[in-house]
Design an enzyme around this catalytic site. Structure first.
Site, PDB file in Angstrom:
ATOM      1  N   GLU B  69       0.855  -1.246  -0.057  1.00 55.43           N
ATOM      2  CA  GLU B  69      -0.060   0.131  -0.001  1.00 55.43           C
ATOM      3  C   GLU B  69       0.890   1.358  -0.232  1.00 55.43           C
ATOM      4  O   GLU B  69       1.063   2.156   0.868  1.00 55.43           O
ATOM      5  CB  GLU B  69      -1.051  -0.025   1.099  1.00 55.43           C
ATOM      6  CG  GLU B  69      -2.002  -1.374   1.015  1.00 55.43           C
ATOM      7  CD  GLU B  69      -2.721  -1.781   2.514  1.00 55.43           C
ATOM      8  OE1 GLU B  69      -2.704  -0.902   3.256  1.00 55.43           O
ATOM      9  OE2 GLU B  69      -3.095  -2.669   2.325  1.00 55.43           O
ATOM     10  N   ARG B 124       2.164  -7.929   0.452  1.00 54.39           N
ATOM     11  CA  ARG B 124       1.502  -7.330   1.691  1.00 54.39           C
ATOM     12  C   ARG B 124       1.984  -7.709   2.953  1.00 54.39           C
ATOM     13  O   ARG B 124       1.850  -7.328   3.901  1.00 54.39           O
ATOM     14  CB  ARG B 124      -0.061  -7.783   1.406  1.00 54.39           C
ATOM     15  CG  ARG B 124      -1.128  -7.768   2.669  1.00 54.39           C
ATOM     16  CD  ARG B 124      -2.439  -8.536   2.428  1.00 54.39           C
ATOM     17  NE  ARG B 124      -3.093  -8.778   3.556  1.00 54.39           N
ATOM     18  CZ  ARG B 124      -4.314  -7.966   3.785  1.00 54.39           C
ATOM     19  NH1 ARG B 124      -4.708  -7.067   2.865  1.00 54.39           N
ATOM     20  NH2 ARG B 124      -4.990  -8.393   4.690  1.00 54.39           N
TER      21      ARG B 124
END
Lengths: 99, 306
Positions: B69, B124
């Protein structure tokens, strides 16, 4: 380095509880090697999922035979990543050295 | 740090250098606290913004616990610069910092972030191997001791939401746990993710409403309204379980249960056109609008001591 040539990111909006449960089942299914960017939450809430090139046809047909609508959010993920990398490289190239 | 390019994504070494430079430029306001090490031995750096005093009431902000992100780490860097720029100029931030400390962890999952730059942009989780499995890493937002191992987390090491072998098994998580406990005076905890435009408060692991729900909801409403005032970006808000889905072992459920009333988590831009590969041109607008919401949360915390 892992690349993502031909991978697509789908956006699927479950219309009802049947489609919702179908998508939830997909989350636990390894067959298509899906990567859920936005997990399944509720009816009407978009789900975003990355689909590898090898699974594209079978995944599309899986959805279509079950009457699940989808749209393609990212056509070729690697192209977007390459562009991102290019921007980073060019930013680095033009960075001013500190005096 | 004036010449740092806030409009582009950066590698972990560039962000580490930025942190050191910010400390060097602002020795009376910023210091670096190393709260631990990642699995691969990288420092877990936290920037401490403080105008003095000992063990003041504090606000915690973290970005980048999910490494892919990228807009979150980039926004965190912008926030750090914003804090030093606005202190002494912006009355609200100055009042906060004259009375409270702010802790900012920009790269909360450094191994994952490095891996997302060098090997797999879509990474992630953490990078710790899992015994008995060829799959690597744990979801550090399912690894906290709050309904650990319950619904909304996976027991499979190959899943993106694998909760790990035990609560706080990941050093990236345990280091924050130890820091929060030893500090003892953190009053707001804000954990920042991307994407999908949401501002949430506990709980994620249970449908039981938190006892401060009415207040947290009203503050969230104000925060998203202030955020939207800049570019009209629309956020949903509410408890995690109502806004997203059931998720056990989440960060802010643990912090709330530790007594940190103002526990919030963000999902920043966008609505899904680019997902985790949000173009760099979106970094500063994202950071700018998020800052307005952050200020709302921080100001409320400052003005409502408990």
């Amino acid at each position: 380095k892992e690349t993502f040539e031909g991978h697509q990111v789908f956006r699927i909006v479950p219309k009802d509880d049947v489609q919702l449960s179908l998508l939830k089942d997909l989350e636990d299914m390894f067959e298509f090697q899906l990567d859920f960017w936005k997990d399944v939450t509720g009816v009407g809430t978009p789900v975003d999922v990355r689909v590898p090139l090898d699974s594209l046809e079978s995944f599309k047909s899986h959805l279509e035979t079950r009457d699940v609508d989808y749209s393609i959010m990212i056509e070729d993920l690697q192209a977007v990543l390459d562009q991102e990398q290019e921007e980073m490289d060019s930013a680095a190239r033009f960075a001013q050295p500190r005096n | 740090t004036d010449s740092y390019d806030y409009y582009n994504y950066h590698t972990i070494s560039e962000i580490y250098r930025f942190q050191d430079m910010l400390v060097a430029e602002n020795p009376n306001l910023v210091s670096k606290v190393v709260i631990g090490q990642s699995y691969e031995g990288r420092p877990l750096n936290v920037l401490k913004f403080s105008t003095g005093g000992t063990n003041r009431r504090a606000i915690w902000i973290d970005t980048g616990i999910h490494s892919r992100e990228w807009v979150t780490q980039a926004s965190g860097t912008w926030f750090a610069k914003k804090i030093v720029t606005d202190y002494g100029r912006d009355a609200a931030l100055t009042a906060i910092l004259d009375n409270m400390d702010i802790f900012l962890e920009i790269v909360t999952n450094p191994d994952g972030f490095y891996y997302s730059h060098t090997r797999n942009r879509m990474w992630r989780k953490t990078r710790k191997p899992n015994r008995g499995s060829s799959c690597i890493g744990v979801d550090p937002n399912r690894n906290w001791d709050a309904g650990f191992g319950g619904p909304g987390a996976s027991s499979s090491p190959c899943s993106e939401t694998y909760h790990g072998p035990s609560a706080h098994s990941e050093s990236e998580v345990k280091s924050i746990v130890d820091f929060v406990k030893s500090h003892g005076n953190i009053k707001a905890f804000i954990s920042i993710h991307a994407y999908s435009q949401m501002l949430m408060y506990p709980y994620g692991y249970t449908r039981t409403a938190v006892k401060d729900q009415a207040e947290l909801h009203a503050v969230a409403q104000r925060a998203v309204s202030n955020l939207a005032s800049l570019y009209g970006t629309r956020y949903r808000y509410g408890s995690i379980i109502n806004v997203i889905y059931q998720a056990s072992g989440g960060t802010i459920d643990w912090t709330y249960n530790q007594g940190i009333k103002y526990s919030y988590t963000f999902e920043l831009r966008d609505t899904g056109r680019y997902g985790f590969v949000l173009p760099a041109s979106q970094i500063v607008p994202t950071a700018r609008e998020t800052w307005l919401a952050l200020m709302t949360l921080m100001d409320h915390t400052f003005k409502n001591p408990y």
